[in-house]
Scaffold this motif. Structure first.
Motif, PDB file in Angstrom:
ATOM      1  N   PRO A 129      10.287  -2.191  -9.381  1.00 21.21           N
ATOM      2  CA  PRO A 129       9.712  -2.192  -8.032  1.00 21.21           C
ATOM      3  C   PRO A 129       8.597  -1.171  -7.830  1.00 21.21           C
ATOM      4  O   PRO A 129       8.668  -0.051  -8.318  1.00 21.21           O
ATOM      5  CB  PRO A 129      10.909  -1.859  -7.138  1.00 21.21           C
ATOM      6  N   VAL A 130       7.572  -1.600  -7.092  1.00 23.20           N
ATOM      7  CA  VAL A 130       6.472  -0.745  -6.670  1.00 23.20           C
ATOM      8  C   VAL A 130       6.218  -1.023  -5.187  1.00 23.20           C
ATOM      9  O   VAL A 130       6.905  -1.833  -4.571  1.00 23.20           O
ATOM     10  CB  VAL A 130       5.191  -1.006  -7.496  1.00 23.20           C
ATOM     11  N   ARG A 131       5.210  -0.358  -4.636  1.00 27.14           N
ATOM     12  CA  ARG A 131       4.945  -0.491  -3.196  1.00 27.14           C
ATOM     13  C   ARG A 131       4.673  -1.942  -2.790  1.00 27.14           C
ATOM     14  O   ARG A 131       4.965  -2.342  -1.656  1.00 27.14           O
ATOM     15  CB  ARG A 131       3.749   0.377  -2.807  1.00 27.14           C
ATOM     16  N   ALA A 132       4.087  -2.726  -3.672  1.00 26.57           N
ATOM     17  CA  ALA A 132       3.747  -4.117  -3.334  1.00 26.57           C
ATOM     18  C   ALA A 132       4.990  -4.926  -2.971  1.00 26.57           C
ATOM     19  O   ALA A 132       4.892  -5.942  -2.272  1.00 26.57           O
ATOM     20  CB  ALA A 132       3.016  -4.779  -4.501  1.00 26.57           C
ATOM     21  N   PHE A 133       6.168  -4.498  -3.437  1.00 26.79           N
ATOM     22  CA  PHE A 133       7.428  -5.159  -3.062  1.00 26.79           C
ATOM     23  C   PHE A 133       7.592  -5.105  -1.550  1.00 26.79           C
ATOM     24  O   PHE A 133       7.873  -6.122  -0.895  1.00 26.79           O
ATOM     25  CB  PHE A 133       8.591  -4.436  -3.770  1.00 26.79           C
ATOM     26  N   ASP A 134       7.418  -3.905  -0.971  1.00 24.31           N
ATOM     27  CA  ASP A 134       7.575  -3.725   0.478  1.00 24.31           C
ATOM     28  C   ASP A 134       6.522  -4.498   1.266  1.00 24.31           C
ATOM     29  O   ASP A 134       6.802  -5.004   2.358  1.00 24.31           O
ATOM     30  CB  ASP A 134       7.479  -2.247   0.837  1.00 24.31           C
ATOM     31  N   ILE A 135       5.301  -4.573   0.725  1.00 26.93           N
ATOM     32  CA  ILE A 135       4.233  -5.297   1.428  1.00 26.93           C
ATOM     33  C   ILE A 135       4.609  -6.772   1.568  1.00 26.93           C
ATOM     34  O   ILE A 135       4.439  -7.383   2.627  1.00 26.93           O
ATOM     35  CB  ILE A 135       2.890  -5.160   0.680  1.00 26.93           C
ATOM     36  N   TYR A 136       5.114  -7.363   0.496  1.00 30.73           N
ATOM     37  CA  TYR A 136       5.541  -8.760   0.553  1.00 30.73           C
ATOM     38  C   TYR A 136       6.648  -8.919   1.588  1.00 30.73           C
ATOM     39  O   TYR A 136       6.621  -9.842   2.415  1.00 30.73           O
ATOM     40  CB  TYR A 136       6.033  -9.217  -0.817  1.00 30.73           C
ATOM     41  N   SER A 137       7.645  -8.035   1.544  1.00 26.30           N
ATOM     42  CA  SER A 137       8.757  -8.109   2.496  1.00 26.30           C
ATOM     43  C   SER A 137       8.258  -8.022   3.933  1.00 26.30           C
ATOM     44  O   SER A 137       8.766  -8.702   4.822  1.00 26.30           O
ATOM     45  CB  SER A 137       9.762  -6.985   2.226  1.00 26.30           C
ATOM     46  N   TYR A 138       7.233  -7.192   4.155  1.00 23.66           N
ATOM     47  CA  TYR A 138       6.659  -7.061   5.493  1.00 23.66           C
ATOM     48  C   TYR A 138       6.029  -8.383   5.941  1.00 23.66           C
ATOM     49  O   TYR A 138       6.128  -8.757   7.116  1.00 23.66           O
ATOM     50  CB  TYR A 138       5.614  -5.943   5.504  1.00 23.66           C
ATOM     51  N   GLY A 139       5.389  -9.091   5.024  1.00 27.39           N
ATOM     52  CA  GLY A 139       4.824 -10.395   5.374  1.00 27.39           C
ATOM     53  C   GLY A 139       5.883 -11.365   5.844  1.00 27.39           C
ATOM     54  O   GLY A 139       5.705 -12.070   6.857  1.00 27.39           O
ATOM     55  N   ILE A 140       7.037 -11.418   5.141  1.00 31.82           N
ATOM     56  CA  ILE A 140       8.128 -12.302   5.559  1.00 31.82           C
ATOM     57  C   ILE A 140       8.734 -11.804   6.863  1.00 31.82           C
ATOM     58  O   ILE A 140       9.113 -12.601   7.733  1.00 31.82           O
ATOM     59  CB  ILE A 140       9.205 -12.392   4.456  1.00 31.82           C
ATOM     60  N   PHE A 141       8.808 -10.473   7.027  1.00 29.83           N
ATOM     61  CA  PHE A 141       9.298  -9.901   8.289  1.00 29.83           C
ATOM     62  C   PHE A 141       8.422 -10.348   9.457  1.00 29.83           C
ATOM     63  O   PHE A 141       8.927 -10.733  10.522  1.00 29.83           O
ATOM     64  CB  PHE A 141       9.326  -8.373   8.191  1.00 29.83           C
ATOM     65  N   LEU A 142       7.097 -10.293   9.281  1.00 28.29           N
ATOM     66  CA  LEU A 142       6.186 -10.746  10.336  1.00 28.29           C
ATOM     67  C   LEU A 142       6.464 -12.197  10.708  1.00 28.29           C
ATOM     68  O   LEU A 142       6.499 -12.557  11.892  1.00 28.29           O
ATOM     69  CB  LEU A 142       4.732 -10.597   9.882  1.00 28.29           C
ATOM     70  N   TRP A 143       6.664 -13.044   9.695  1.00 26.41           N
ATOM     71  CA  TRP A 143       6.943 -14.449   9.976  1.00 26.41           C
ATOM     72  C   TRP A 143       8.226 -14.574  10.797  1.00 26.41           C
ATOM     73  O   TRP A 143       8.278 -15.354  11.769  1.00 26.41           O
ATOM     74  CB  TRP A 143       7.079 -15.240   8.679  1.00 26.41           C
ATOM     75  N   SER A 144       9.251 -13.836  10.445  1.00 28.47           N
ATOM     76  CA  SER A 144      10.531 -13.914  11.153  1.00 28.47           C
ATOM     77  C   SER A 144      10.381 -13.543  12.620  1.00 28.47           C
ATOM     78  O   SER A 144      10.935 -14.196  13.509  1.00 28.47           O
ATOM     79  CB  SER A 144      11.563 -12.994  10.495  1.00 28.47           C
ATOM     80  N   VAL A 145       9.617 -12.475  12.891  1.00 26.31           N
ATOM     81  CA  VAL A 145       9.423 -12.031  14.271  1.00 26.31           C
ATOM     82  C   VAL A 145       8.600 -13.037  15.061  1.00 26.31           C
ATOM     83  O   VAL A 145       8.948 -13.410  16.186  1.00 26.31           O
ATOM     84  CB  VAL A 145       8.757 -10.642  14.301  1.00 26.31           C
ATOM     85  N   LEU A 146       7.496 -13.503  14.480  1.00 25.01           N
ATOM     86  CA  LEU A 146       6.600 -14.405  15.202  1.00 25.01           C
ATOM     87  C   LEU A 146       7.176 -15.803  15.346  1.00 25.01           C
ATOM     88  O   LEU A 146       6.889 -16.511  16.318  1.00 25.01           O
ATOM     89  CB  LEU A 146       5.243 -14.472  14.490  1.00 25.01           C
TER      90      LEU A 146
END
Length: 446
Positions: free
Chosen positions: A199-216
């Protein structure tokens, strides 16, 4: 070594003698969470009791949370050591944390049966990006970013929680030993399904993208897909459907959807840093800043008194008539408010009628017919077990709590309690699901 690091940590020790009024408030893969009143401090705190088989990783959670302490990360007060005044407990270790009275973003989405009002949705997107940016600036990765790990206070402000999987970023320390990748599969990037992934920081960035979808979108991604299906499809380019988010509803949605797509890009190198994400989220939220207090007040009213909207006028109350930004038509936000209130009203009315007309036998039949889906998708299992109370034997409670995943917990609940308990227990289980898992039950036709 990890235990020694914990012992040398300066965080205050808190024993059972300092706590009173214990109440269960939830559970996760790393332990069970209770609310308790600290006798000397005079306010309530959250106590996370750690499971034995993950204790070492979770001990590091205290150090990580302290290192990442900021306005948008859950505050840690101390380390708990003692015997909780609850049935079946021996000596336990845990974390004493800030209590977030409004639980998580996942609970918010379930309570609203859809996305929050846009001012609140955009603030959540911005606050999570702020927290994650600060985390990365301290060379930490969260490694399990998802709605249930973003907690909310009385005013629905967001704070990052559950650092059980966080670790020093391998993009900073290249010599870190490889470990099996954790996290929640629906929020894992395609490269993380490779057993050799580090794992690197890009893991969290991807998760944030899916998080945004869940909220919106106002719901969990891939609701009908199991881990195997997701692990197969995500590396092939599948993502949650963007058409579930109507970008015409509010100014700023298009920008966040575009950001979301960049964040979940197949190539880690193409994903932006959180500092870049902040440029988008701050710009979008700034357009709605003047509306946030009214939006939060209305959402809290709906969460606290959902039945008051069953027969209410679907027009926007005079206390909340937000004006859209100059670059958008003002009726879009109004339409969103009306849509949510109408949807909540119809959902509550149908739930009320269903609960009155279904017999225990019908409820039990529903549970049996949907067993596979319920085992796969029901979350916050220990909260449901606690609601069942005496229907769950104390030995069975311990077995369920010891399971690592929600799916395993649900399977144990079915095998040890629901199968032998008959219609009465299954009917009680059904009623709890209607309250705690309303979105899932609505989808299943329950």
């Amino acid at each position: 070594m990890q235990e020694m690091a914990l012992m040398s940590h300066k965080t205050e020790r808190v024993g059972s003698e300092s706590l009173e009024k214990w109440v269960s408030v939830g559970s996760g893969g790393f332990g069970h969470v209770y609310k308790a009143r600290h006798k000397d401090w005079g306010f309530d705190v959250a106590i996370k009791i750690l499971q034995d088989n993950v204790r070492c990783d979770s001990n590091e959670e205290v150090i990580h949370m302290d290192k990442a302490s900021c306005e948008f990360v859950l505050r840690v007060y101390g380390i708990y050591e003692g015997i909780p005044p609850l049935k079946g407990f021996s000596m336990q270790k845990g974390i004493v944390m800030e209590l977030m009275s409004r639980r998580s973003v996942q609970d918010l989405l379930q309570g609203l049966s859809g996305p929050p009002l846009w001012p609140l949705s955009f603030r959540l997107a911005h606050q999570v990006a702020l927290g994650m940016n600060f985390l990365h600036s301290r060379n930490l990765i969260h490694h399990d970013l998802k709605p249930s790990n973003v907690l909310l206070n009385d005013d629905l402000n967001a704070k990052l929680a559950d650092f059980g999987l966080s670790r020093v970023s391998t993009s900073v320390l290249k010599s870190e030993k490889k470990e099996m990748v954790g996290g929640t599969y629906k929020y894992m990037p395609p490269e993380a399904f490779d057993p050799s992934y580090e794992p690197v920081r890009a893991f969290d960035i991807y998760s944030y993208g899916i998080f945004l979808w869940s909220v919106l979108a106002g719901k969990e991604p891939y609701t009908s897909a199991g881990r195997g299906h997701v692990a197969l499809k995500i590396p092939m380019g599948d993502r949650p459907p963007c058409e579930d988010i109507d970008q015409r509803k509010a100014a700023g949605l298009k920008e966040l959807v575009d950001l979301m797509k960049i964040c979940w890009d197949e190539k880690p190198s193409e994903r932006p840093a959180f500092k870049e994400c902040l440029e988008v989220t701050e710009t979008v939220f700034s357009k709605y800043k003047s509306q946030i207090h009214a939006a939060v007040a209305q959402v809290l009213e709906r969460l606290d008194s959902p039945t008051s909207y069953q027969h209410s006028n679907t027009s926007v109350p005079s206390s909340f008539s937000p004006q859209m930004p100059e670059d958008s038509e003002s009726h879009d936000t109004v339409d969103h408010v009306r849509f949510l209130k109408t949807k909540r009203s119809s959902t509550q009315e149908s739930v009320s009628v269903s609960a009155k007309t279904m017999s225990d036998a019908d409820k039990a039949k529903f549970i049996d017919n949907n067993r596979t889906v319920l085992i796969r998708e029901v979350c916050e299992v220990m909260a449901i077990v606690d609601e069942l109370g005496g229907m769950v034997h104390s030995e069975t409670y311990s077995v369920i709590e010891a399971k690592q995943t929600s799916e395993d917990k649900m399977r144990a609940l079915f095998q040890r309690t629901l199968r032998s308990g008959g219609e009465k227990v299954k009917a009680a289980f059904y009623d709890i699901l209607k309250t705690q898992q309303s979105t899932l039950m609505e989808r299943l036709g329950g």
